[in-house]
Design a protein around this motif. Structure first.
Motif, PDB file in Angstrom:
ATOM      1  N   THR A 152     -31.643 -59.403  -7.089  1.00 26.06           N
ATOM      2  CA  THR A 152     -30.297 -59.924  -6.801  1.00 26.06           C
ATOM      3  C   THR A 152     -30.153 -61.361  -7.286  1.00 26.06           C
ATOM      4  OG1 THR A 152     -30.022 -58.478  -4.882  1.00 26.06           O
ATOM      5  CG2 THR A 152     -28.663 -60.464  -4.961  1.00 26.06           C
ATOM      6  N   ASN A 153     -31.130 -62.199  -6.985  1.00 25.05           N
ATOM      7  CA  ASN A 153     -31.040 -63.602  -7.373  1.00 25.05           C
ATOM      8  C   ASN A 153     -31.221 -63.799  -8.878  1.00 25.05           C
ATOM      9  OD1 ASN A 153     -30.811 -65.509  -4.879  1.00 25.05           O
ATOM     10  ND2 ASN A 153     -32.232 -63.915  -4.237  1.00 25.05           N
ATOM     11  N   SER A 154     -32.091 -63.014  -9.484  1.00 18.44           N
ATOM     12  CA  SER A 154     -32.286 -63.120 -10.933  1.00 18.44           C
ATOM     13  C   SER A 154     -31.034 -62.706 -11.687  1.00 18.44           C
ATOM     14  CB  SER A 154     -33.477 -62.252 -11.363  1.00 18.44           C
ATOM     15  OG  SER A 154     -34.672 -62.697 -10.758  1.00 18.44           O
ATOM     16  N   ARG A 155     -30.418 -61.627 -11.262  1.00 19.52           N
ATOM     17  CA  ARG A 155     -29.206 -61.164 -11.936  1.00 19.52           C
ATOM     18  C   ARG A 155     -28.063 -62.161 -11.739  1.00 19.52           C
ATOM     19  NH1 ARG A 155     -29.179 -55.805 -13.550  1.00 19.52           N
ATOM     20  NH2 ARG A 155     -26.942 -55.630 -13.210  1.00 19.52           N
ATOM     21  N   ARG A 156     -27.997 -62.776 -10.583  1.00 18.29           N
ATOM     22  CA  ARG A 156     -26.953 -63.776 -10.364  1.00 18.29           C
ATOM     23  C   ARG A 156     -27.167 -64.981 -11.283  1.00 18.29           C
ATOM     24  NH1 ARG A 156     -24.514 -65.858  -4.572  1.00 18.29           N
ATOM     25  NH2 ARG A 156     -22.851 -67.136  -5.475  1.00 18.29           N
ATOM     26  N   ALA A 157     -28.411 -65.399 -11.444  1.00 18.97           N
ATOM     27  CA  ALA A 157     -28.702 -66.517 -12.351  1.00 18.97           C
ATOM     28  C   ALA A 157     -28.267 -66.191 -13.772  1.00 18.97           C
ATOM     29  CB  ALA A 157     -30.192 -66.839 -12.313  1.00 18.97           C
ATOM     30  N   LEU A 158     -28.524 -64.960 -14.223  1.00 15.27           N
ATOM     31  CA  LEU A 158     -28.167 -64.569 -15.585  1.00 15.27           C
ATOM     32  C   LEU A 158     -26.663 -64.424 -15.766  1.00 15.27           C
ATOM     33  CD1 LEU A 158     -31.041 -62.044 -16.322  1.00 15.27           C
ATOM     34  CD2 LEU A 158     -30.628 -64.231 -17.467  1.00 15.27           C
ATOM     35  N   ARG A 159     -25.967 -64.029 -14.723  1.00  7.99           N
ATOM     36  CA  ARG A 159     -24.493 -63.992 -14.819  1.00  7.99           C
ATOM     37  C   ARG A 159     -23.942 -65.400 -15.003  1.00  7.99           C
ATOM     38  NH1 ARG A 159     -24.875 -60.104 -10.650  1.00  7.99           N
ATOM     39  NH2 ARG A 159     -24.318 -61.663  -9.078  1.00  7.99           N
ATOM     40  N   MET A 160     -24.551 -66.356 -14.325  1.00 10.01           N
ATOM     41  CA  MET A 160     -24.096 -67.739 -14.422  1.00 10.01           C
ATOM     42  C   MET A 160     -24.509 -68.376 -15.748  1.00 10.01           C
ATOM     43  SD  MET A 160     -24.944 -68.968 -10.521  1.00 10.01           S
ATOM     44  CE  MET A 160     -24.225 -70.606 -10.693  1.00 10.01           C
ATOM     45  N   ASP A 161     -25.691 -68.002 -16.244  1.00 11.45           N
ATOM     46  CA  ASP A 161     -26.192 -68.587 -17.495  1.00 11.45           C
ATOM     47  C   ASP A 161     -27.031 -67.537 -18.228  1.00 11.45           C
ATOM     48  OD1 ASP A 161     -27.236 -70.003 -19.582  1.00 11.45           O
ATOM     49  OD2 ASP A 161     -28.032 -71.648 -18.383  1.00 11.45           O
ATOM     50  N   PRO A 162     -26.420 -66.771 -19.132  1.00  9.51           N
ATOM     51  CA  PRO A 162     -27.146 -65.706 -19.839  1.00  9.51           C
ATOM     52  C   PRO A 162     -28.250 -66.209 -20.759  1.00  9.51           C
ATOM     53  CG  PRO A 162     -24.756 -65.396 -19.996  1.00  9.51           C
ATOM     54  CD  PRO A 162     -24.975 -66.768 -19.453  1.00  9.51           C
ATOM     55  N   SER A 163     -28.330 -67.516 -20.991  1.00 10.44           N
ATOM     56  CA  SER A 163     -29.353 -68.050 -21.895  1.00 10.44           C
ATOM     57  C   SER A 163     -30.707 -68.237 -21.215  1.00 10.44           C
ATOM     58  CB  SER A 163     -28.892 -69.393 -22.472  1.00 10.44           C
ATOM     59  OG  SER A 163     -28.934 -70.420 -21.481  1.00 10.44           O
ATOM     60  N   LEU A 164     -30.813 -67.967 -19.928  1.00  9.58           N
ATOM     61  CA  LEU A 164     -32.070 -68.190 -19.203  1.00  9.58           C
ATOM     62  C   LEU A 164     -33.041 -67.041 -19.462  1.00  9.58           C
ATOM     63  CD1 LEU A 164     -30.705 -69.520 -15.783  1.00  9.58           C
ATOM     64  CD2 LEU A 164     -31.622 -70.849 -17.699  1.00  9.58           C
ATOM     65  N   GLU A 165     -33.736 -67.110 -20.592  1.00  9.53           N
ATOM     66  CA  GLU A 165     -34.625 -66.021 -20.988  1.00  9.53           C
ATOM     67  C   GLU A 165     -35.813 -65.870 -20.049  1.00  9.53           C
ATOM     68  OE1 GLU A 165     -33.729 -63.869 -23.108  1.00  9.53           O
ATOM     69  OE2 GLU A 165     -32.000 -64.982 -23.882  1.00  9.53           O
ATOM     70  N   TYR A 166     -36.259 -66.971 -19.436  1.00 13.05           N
ATOM     71  CA  TYR A 166     -37.380 -66.833 -18.503  1.00 13.05           C
ATOM     72  C   TYR A 166     -36.972 -65.986 -17.303  1.00 13.05           C
ATOM     73  CZ  TYR A 166     -35.811 -69.993 -14.750  1.00 13.05           C
ATOM     74  OH  TYR A 166     -35.137 -70.559 -13.690  1.00 13.05           O
ATOM     75  N   VAL A 167     -35.698 -66.081 -16.906  1.00  6.53           N
ATOM     76  CA  VAL A 167     -35.212 -65.250 -15.807  1.00  6.53           C
ATOM     77  C   VAL A 167     -35.140 -63.790 -16.247  1.00  6.53           C
ATOM     78  CG1 VAL A 167     -33.297 -64.829 -14.224  1.00  6.53           C
ATOM     79  CG2 VAL A 167     -33.929 -67.175 -14.804  1.00  6.53           C
TER      80      VAL A 167
END
Length: 274
Positions: A152-167
């Motif tokens: 849940t938290n990882s997907r939320r981070a990627l929705r906010m910033d899709p460039s976070l490849e480590y996530v």
């Protein structure tokens, strides 16, 4: 800019006998500031001495002093953004104190400190939504084996910033642990398409190596994903070793075994998928 800021009387020591407002948090202030500069940047002309001291002290390995600096700042902070920054710094201090680099170059974690970091990250996102904090919170929950919250938290981070490849790499790991092999493969494949910097590949490779170390035989697909990342990063020796281990693993569906075999023959992911 900081010299001007201090000379204008905005330092912690201003009006209390300080030299031009220079902060008196620590005799090594310049060193702490340099260390902080590796973690974050000063913005908006605002200098938060507790944030700088906390990050700097954590960076040089003085955990208790770092926690004390962050907690002192939290006792005085009032603005949500300031509280979010301080809790995020506190979470980082707990996490890195519990991070143990082993002789093989891989990490082990003190889960008690991971739990403290998780609590601080939760407080941080309560005051301000930040993609990095959500991404790190996802990793904390992964380490604690709470895969639902990790996703849940990882997907939320990627929705906010899709460039976070480590996530995105973390999300691939989460899918592996949930036995969602197709989702894991698609997620790792997306990272490869984006072709992030070499250090991102190295982080993903080491995470998968830790899975293989800590759960021998439990997640055979970790070898496949490891082989893909190593191949893309140019580490053909590691790629060949990982893919060979995957093809030799028992109970692997023929489709995936065939894909790994084609990767071994061609050393090209695009060709293997065709």
């Amino acid at each position: 800019g900081l010299r001007q800021h201090w000379s204008d009387g905005f330092g912690e020591g201003a009006g209390k006998g300080g030299r031009g407002g220079r902060p008196r948090l620590d005799d090594r202030w310049e060193e702490l500031l340099r260390r902080y500069g590796r973690w974050g940047t000063l913005s908006g002309g605002e200098v938060d001495y507790a944030v700088i001291a906390g990050y700097g002290l954590s960076r040089i390995g003085e955990y208790e002093a770092a926690v004390a600096a962050f907690e002192k700042g939290l006792a005085q902070a009032k603005r949500p953004a300031q509280l979010a920054e301080l809790y995020q710094g506190l979470a980082n201090a707990h996490y890195y104190q519990g991070y143990r680099l082993q002789a093989d170059g891989l990490a082990a974690y003190d889960l008690g400190l991971v739990r403290k970091a998780t609590e601080a990250y939760e407080r941080s996102v309560h005051y301000e939504s930040r993609p990095l904090s959500y991404g790190n919170l996802g990793w904390m929950y992964f380490l604690l084996a709470d895969y639902k919250r990790a996703e849940t938290n990882s997907r939320r981070a990627l929705r906010m910033d899709p460039s976070l490849e480590y996530v995105r790499l973390n999300l691939g790991l989460i899918y592996l642990f949930e036995d969602r092999v197709q989702d894991a493969f698609a997620t790792y494949r997306e990272v490869l398409r984006h072709d992030p910097p070499q250090e991102t590949y190295l982080g993903g490779i080491n995470d998968l190596r830790e899975v293989v170390r800590d759960h021998p035989g439990r997640y055979p697909f970790a070898h496949l994903m490891l082989g893909m990342l190593a191949l893309k990063s140019g580490d053909y020796t590691q790629a060949q070793a990982a893919l060979s281990r995957f093809t030799a693993a028992p109970n692997v569906p023929e489709y995936w075994r065939g894909l790994a075999g084609r990767l071994l023959r061609t050393m090209d992911i695009g060709e293997a998928e065709r």
